[in-house]
Design a protein around this motif. Structure first.
Motif, PDB file in Angstrom:
ATOM      1  N   UNK A   1     -32.467   7.883 -14.306  1.00 37.12           N
ATOM      2  CA  UNK A   1     -31.964   6.692 -13.658  1.00 37.12           C
ATOM      3  C   UNK A   1     -30.576   7.003 -13.080  1.00 37.12           C
ATOM      4  N   UNK A   2     -30.340   6.720 -11.769  1.00 36.57           N
ATOM      5  CA  UNK A   2     -29.046   7.033 -11.149  1.00 36.57           C
ATOM      6  C   UNK A   2     -27.936   6.153 -11.723  1.00 36.57           C
ATOM      7  N   UNK A   3     -26.745   6.719 -11.776  1.00 39.82           N
ATOM      8  CA  UNK A   3     -25.586   5.972 -12.282  1.00 39.82           C
ATOM      9  C   UNK A   3     -25.251   4.837 -11.321  1.00 39.82           C
ATOM     10  N   UNK A   4     -24.916   3.694 -11.904  1.00 35.12           N
ATOM     11  CA  UNK A   4     -24.546   2.528 -11.110  1.00 35.12           C
ATOM     12  C   UNK A   4     -23.096   2.656 -10.662  1.00 35.12           C
ATOM     13  N   UNK A   5     -22.870   2.594  -9.365  1.00 35.34           N
ATOM     14  CA  UNK A   5     -21.512   2.639  -8.823  1.00 35.34           C
ATOM     15  C   UNK A   5     -21.259   1.330  -8.093  1.00 35.34           C
ATOM     16  N   UNK A   6     -20.418   0.472  -8.684  1.00 35.07           N
ATOM     17  CA  UNK A   6     -20.153  -0.809  -8.026  1.00 35.07           C
ATOM     18  C   UNK A   6     -19.421  -0.617  -6.698  1.00 35.07           C
ATOM     19  N   UNK A   7     -19.707  -1.472  -5.757  1.00 34.79           N
ATOM     20  CA  UNK A   7     -19.016  -1.440  -4.478  1.00 34.79           C
ATOM     21  C   UNK A   7     -17.574  -1.877  -4.715  1.00 34.79           C
ATOM     22  N   UNK A   8     -16.606  -1.081  -4.261  1.00 31.29           N
ATOM     23  CA  UNK A   8     -15.213  -1.473  -4.475  1.00 31.29           C
ATOM     24  C   UNK A   8     -14.885  -2.742  -3.690  1.00 31.29           C
ATOM     25  N   UNK A   9     -14.022  -3.557  -4.259  1.00 30.27           N
ATOM     26  CA  UNK A   9     -13.625  -4.798  -3.608  1.00 30.27           C
ATOM     27  C   UNK A   9     -12.689  -4.479  -2.447  1.00 30.27           C
ATOM     28  N   UNK A  10     -12.964  -5.085  -1.319  1.00 33.38           N
ATOM     29  CA  UNK A  10     -12.095  -4.939  -0.156  1.00 33.38           C
ATOM     30  C   UNK A  10     -11.032  -6.031  -0.268  1.00 33.38           C
ATOM     31  N   UNK A  11      -9.770  -5.612  -0.324  1.00 32.10           N
ATOM     32  CA  UNK A  11      -8.667  -6.541  -0.510  1.00 32.10           C
ATOM     33  C   UNK A  11      -8.103  -7.022   0.825  1.00 32.10           C
ATOM     34  N   UNK A  12      -7.641  -8.252   0.831  1.00 34.15           N
ATOM     35  CA  UNK A  12      -6.876  -8.801   1.946  1.00 34.15           C
ATOM     36  C   UNK A  12      -5.427  -8.792   1.479  1.00 34.15           C
ATOM     37  N   UNK A  13      -4.596  -7.963   2.132  1.00 32.72           N
ATOM     38  CA  UNK A  13      -3.232  -7.708   1.676  1.00 32.72           C
ATOM     39  C   UNK A  13      -2.225  -8.154   2.729  1.00 32.72           C
ATOM     40  N   UNK A  14      -1.178  -8.859   2.278  1.00 33.53           N
ATOM     41  CA  UNK A  14      -0.062  -9.246   3.149  1.00 33.53           C
ATOM     42  C   UNK A  14       1.138  -8.373   2.806  1.00 33.53           C
ATOM     43  N   UNK A  15       1.836  -7.904   3.829  1.00 37.41           N
ATOM     44  CA  UNK A  15       3.054  -7.116   3.641  1.00 37.41           C
ATOM     45  C   UNK A  15       4.182  -7.763   4.428  1.00 37.41           C
ATOM     46  N   UNK A  16       5.294  -8.039   3.747  1.00 35.21           N
ATOM     47  CA  UNK A  16       6.498  -8.548   4.396  1.00 35.21           C
ATOM     48  C   UNK A  16       7.498  -7.409   4.458  1.00 35.21           C
ATOM     49  N   UNK A  17       7.881  -7.044   5.673  1.00 40.86           N
ATOM     50  CA  UNK A  17       8.718  -5.870   5.894  1.00 40.86           C
ATOM     51  C   UNK A  17       9.716  -6.188   7.001  1.00 40.86           C
ATOM     52  N   UNK A  18      10.980  -5.791   6.804  1.00 39.80           N
ATOM     53  CA  UNK A  18      12.010  -6.063   7.813  1.00 39.80           C
ATOM     54  C   UNK A  18      11.602  -5.483   9.166  1.00 39.80           C
ATOM     55  N   UNK A  19      11.194  -4.229   9.163  1.00 40.57           N
ATOM     56  CA  UNK A  19      10.842  -3.566  10.419  1.00 40.57           C
ATOM     57  C   UNK A  19       9.777  -2.517  10.148  1.00 40.57           C
ATOM     58  N   UNK A  20       8.679  -2.580  10.888  1.00 37.81           N
ATOM     59  CA  UNK A  20       7.650  -1.551  10.765  1.00 37.81           C
ATOM     60  C   UNK A  20       8.191  -0.286  11.423  1.00 37.81           C
ATOM     61  N   UNK A  21       8.072   0.849  10.747  1.00 36.57           N
ATOM     62  CA  UNK A  21       8.725   2.062  11.254  1.00 36.57           C
ATOM     63  C   UNK A  21       8.012   2.714  12.426  1.00 36.57           C
ATOM     64  N   UNK A  22       8.794   3.430  13.192  1.00 37.01           N
ATOM     65  CA  UNK A  22       8.262   4.351  14.187  1.00 37.01           C
ATOM     66  C   UNK A  22       7.741   5.532  13.370  1.00 37.01           C
ATOM     67  N   UNK A  23       6.463   5.865  13.474  1.00 40.40           N
ATOM     68  CA  UNK A  23       5.891   6.916  12.615  1.00 40.40           C
ATOM     69  C   UNK A  23       6.631   8.250  12.650  1.00 40.40           C
ATOM     70  N   UNK A  24       7.252   8.586  13.770  1.00 43.97           N
ATOM     71  CA  UNK A  24       7.929   9.877  13.860  1.00 43.97           C
ATOM     72  C   UNK A  24       9.355   9.848  13.312  1.00 43.97           C
ATOM     73  N   UNK A  25       9.894   8.662  13.002  1.00 41.47           N
ATOM     74  CA  UNK A  25      11.264   8.553  12.502  1.00 41.47           C
ATOM     75  C   UNK A  25      11.362   7.826  11.171  1.00 41.47           C
ATOM     76  N   UNK A  26      10.268   7.608  10.510  1.00 35.18           N
ATOM     77  CA  UNK A  26      10.285   6.842   9.267  1.00 35.18           C
ATOM     78  C   UNK A  26      10.880   7.663   8.135  1.00 35.18           C
ATOM     79  N   UNK A  27      11.587   6.976   7.272  1.00 35.28           N
ATOM     80  CA  UNK A  27      12.146   7.610   6.084  1.00 35.28           C
ATOM     81  C   UNK A  27      12.342   6.560   5.018  1.00 35.28           C
ATOM     82  N   UNK A  28      12.535   6.967   3.779  1.00 34.94           N
ATOM     83  CA  UNK A  28      12.810   6.031   2.695  1.00 34.94           C
ATOM     84  C   UNK A  28      11.736   4.984   2.528  1.00 34.94           C
ATOM     85  N   UNK A  29      12.151   3.732   2.465  1.00 36.01           N
ATOM     86  CA  UNK A  29      11.208   2.642   2.263  1.00 36.01           C
ATOM     87  C   UNK A  29      10.250   2.510   3.433  1.00 36.01           C
ATOM     88  N   UNK A  30      10.723   2.769   4.639  1.00 39.09           N
ATOM     89  CA  UNK A  30       9.822   2.710   5.790  1.00 39.09           C
ATOM     90  C   UNK A  30       8.677   3.703   5.625  1.00 39.09           C
TER      91      UNK A  30
END
Length: 186
Positions: A1-30
């Motif tokens: 009998x194959x192992x049962x693998x539950x479907x992972x829950x897809x989350x709806x996530x909110x992020x509050x961030x001062x400024x979304x970073x430029x991918x080529x200049x991001x550092x630290x928290x960004x």
């Protein structure tokens, strides 16, 4: 009998961030926000980013479940709390409510977030690093120059920020200093 693998829950996530970073200049928290939330989006989670933008150009990503809710920054350069809160409330009623809310530092003011039960806050300790720099500058100041008051003002800001730690149930520390500060308060 194959192992049962539950479907992972897809989350709806909110992020509050001062400024979304430029991918080529991001550092630290960004860099932390960019890496974490892009990885979550690539795993099919629905990510809503509430942030400010002063321009019309914004990075594009090869995922369809990354949503940006932009507002103009305040005159001081901060996230416009009134605008992003309205956007959040609207998105929280469309489809299903958010499973997780993630805020950078105090980007979602405690007065608005205190009733949210699924909130995690990232504390990055940037003010600690700024104070370290201020101390070095003060130590190297010639004795004939007047003493700077920035150090005292920044120390008060750090104390006020740390006081908020106990107001949030879930924390993400991005530095050892922040981890130690949180442990001392809990």
């Amino acid at each position: 009998m194959p192992a049962f693998e539950p479907t992972p829950k897809i989350l709806k996530i909110a992020l509050f961030l001062k400024k979304w970073p430029d991918p080529s200049h991001a550092g630290g928290l960004e860099r932390h926000a960019l890496t974490l939330h892009l990885a979550l989006a690539k795993r099919d989670h629905e990510i809503h980013i509430f942030t400010s933008s002063s321009s019309n150009s914004f990075p594009r990503y090869p995922v369809n479940n990354l949503y940006f809710h932009l507002s103009k920054p305040t005159t001081a350069g901060y996230l416009d709390q009134v605008s992003v809160w309205k956007q959040f409330q609207t998105q929280n009623t469309i489809g299903r409510p958010f499973d997780v809310i993630h805020a950078e530092s105090d980007r979602l003011r405690h007065t608005r977030s205190r009733y949210l039960t699924k909130l995690a806050v990232t504390w990055h300790g940037i003010a600690y690093e700024i104070i370290h720099s201020d101390i070095i500058q003060e130590l190297s100041r010639p004795s004939e120059e007047p003493q700077a008051h920035a150090l005292t003002e920044r120390a008060i800001k750090v104390v006020e920020e740390v006081k908020f730690f106990t107001s949030y149930a879930h924390h993400v520390a991005t530095s050892e200093r922040m981890k130690m500060s949180m442990n001392k308060l809990n």
